[in-house]
Design an enzyme around this catalytic site. Structure first.
Site, PDB file in Angstrom:
ATOM      1  CG  HIS A 103     -32.557  54.734  23.741  1.00  0.00           C
ATOM      2  ND1 HIS A 103     -32.025  53.915  22.764  1.00  0.00           N
ATOM      3  CD2 HIS A 103     -32.947  55.874  23.107  1.00  0.00           C
ATOM      4  CE1 HIS A 103     -32.082  54.536  21.601  1.00  0.00           C
ATOM      5  NE2 HIS A 103     -32.647  55.729  21.778  1.00  0.00           N
ATOM      6  CD  GLU A 104     -34.869  58.867  24.387  1.00  0.00           C
ATOM      7  OE1 GLU A 104     -34.203  59.834  23.950  1.00  0.00           O
ATOM      8  OE2 GLU A 104     -35.406  58.027  23.642  1.00  0.00           O
TER       9      GLU A 104
END
Length: 305
Positions: free
Chosen positions: A147-148
Site C-alpha cells: 500500500h505504501e
C-alpha cells in the site's frame, strides 16, 4: 468484481480533479487580492509567486521534519524480523516497477501503522511502527508495505505536499486581502466619501469572511484527496502482492484495534498534522477523516480480482 487497474485509474482521476479545484481556489483568492489592490494582474502574479516559493520550501523540508517528529530510525538488517521486511520491500519494489528500493525506517510507536514519504521514487522512504512489527504477520505487513509503495508509485506524497503548499498560499492570500482591504477602506473613506466608504466596507467584509471560509474548504478538499488516494493504494497493494489476502487481513485487524485507540496513541503517531500520511488513522470525525472507513476499504479489497 473490481479490477485493481480500474480502481487505481478511477481514484487517480478523482484526485486530479480535486487538485484542480484547489488550484482554482488559489486563483480566485489571487484575483480577489488583485481587485483589492486595484491591479488584478499583480494579485495573480503574487499568488503564482507565493506558490512557486512556498511549495518547494515545503518539499525540501518534508523528510527531515517527518523523521524528527516520528523519531524514525533505519531498519536493522541484523534483526531477524526487520531483515525479513528488508527482503520483502526489495521484492515488492521490483514488482511495483520502482527504480530503487525505498529505505525502510522503524519508529517506536506501539500503534500498528506505517507511512511513506518522499517527493518521488528517488527520495522516497517507508516507515513502519514497532507496533506493526509486533502484532501483524509477515503477509499482513507485506500488504501494508505494498500500500505504501502504491503512494510512492502514484506520486501521492508529492500531491499532498503541493496541496499543503496551496492551502498555505490560500491562507496567506486571504490574510493579505483582509489587511489591504482594511487599508483600502480607510483610504477610500477619506478620498471618495460615502461611495468610497461603502465600497471599502464591502471589500473589508468579504476579506474578513473569505479567510476562514477558504481555510475550511481547503481542509475538506485535502481530506477528500487523501481518502481517494487510499483506495488506489489499497488496489496497488493487491497488485504487487498478487493477492488481496494480506492487506485485507491487515485492514480487518486494524478495524478491531482502532476501536481501542486513544488520543495518546494518535499523538504518538504525530497527531493530526501527519494523519493523512499513515496507512490508517483513528477517525475523529467523519467529515474531516483523513481515511475512508476501514470497513469500506475491506469491502473493496475483497471484491478485487
Amino acid at each position: 468484481m473490481t479490477s485493481t487497474s480500474s480502481a487505481i485509474f478511477e481514484n487517480n482521476v478523482r484526485s486530479t480533479l480535486l487538485l484542480g479545484v484547489t488550484a482554482a481556489l488559489v486563483l480566485v483568492a489571487a484575483w480577489a487580492l488583485g481587485y483589492t489592490l486595484g491591479n488584478i494582474p499583480m494579485g495573480i502574479g503574487i499568488g503564482v509567486l507565493a506558490c512557486v516559493v512556498i511549495i518547494p520550501i515545503q518539499m525540501a523540508a518534508t523528510k527531515a521534519a517527518i523523521l524528527t517528529i516520528t523519531k524514525g530510525r533505519p531498519a536493522n538488517a541484523s534483526d531477524p524480523r526487520e531483515s525479513q521486511l528488508l527482503d520483502r520491500i526489495a521484492r515488492l519494489s521490483r514488482n511495483a516497477g520502482l527504480t530503487r528500493v525505498p529505505p525502510l525506517y522503524v519508529t517506536s510507536a506501539q500503534s500498528p501503522n506505517a507511512f511513506a514519504s518522499g517527493l518521488g521514487e528517488s527520495s522516497a522512504f517507508v516507515c513502519v511502527t514497532q507496533g506493526l512489527l509486533d502484532t501483524m504477520s509477515l503477509d499482513e505487513i507485506s500488504g501494508v508495505i505494498g500500500h505504501e509503495l502504491g503512494h510512492v508509485k502514484h506520486g501521492d506524497i508529492r500531491l499532498n505536499t503541493i496541496v499543503n503548499g496551496m492551502t498555505t498560499t490560500l491562507t496567506l492570500l486571504c490574510l493579505a486581502i483582509e489587511i489591504f482591504g482594511r487599508i483600502g477602506a480607510g483610504g477610500n473613506r477619506n478620498r471618495r466619501n460615502n461611495q468610497g466608504a461603502g465600497l471599502g466596507a464591502v471589500i473589508l467584509l468579504v476579506a474578513v469572511l473569505m479567510r476562514p471560509f477558504i481555510s475550511i474548504i481547503s481542509a475538506l478538499l485535502q481530506m477528500a484527496i487523501s481518502r481517494k488516494r487510499e483506495f488506489a493504494a489499497d488496489a496497488f497493494a493487491v497488485q504487487v502482492n498478487g493477492s488481496s489476502r494480506g492487506i485485507g487481513d491487515a485492514l480487518e485487524d486494524l478495524a478491531h484495534m482502532e476501536k481501542r485507540m486513544t488520543r495518546k496513541d494518535a499523538a504518538e503517531l504525530g497527531g493530526s498534522q501527519l494523519a493523512s500520511m499513515y496507512f490508517s488513522f483513528p477517525k475523529i470525525g467523519e467529515l474531516f477523516a483523513t481515511h475512508p472507513p476501514l470497513e469500506e476499504r475491506v469491502r473493496r479489497i475483497r471484491q478485487m480480482k
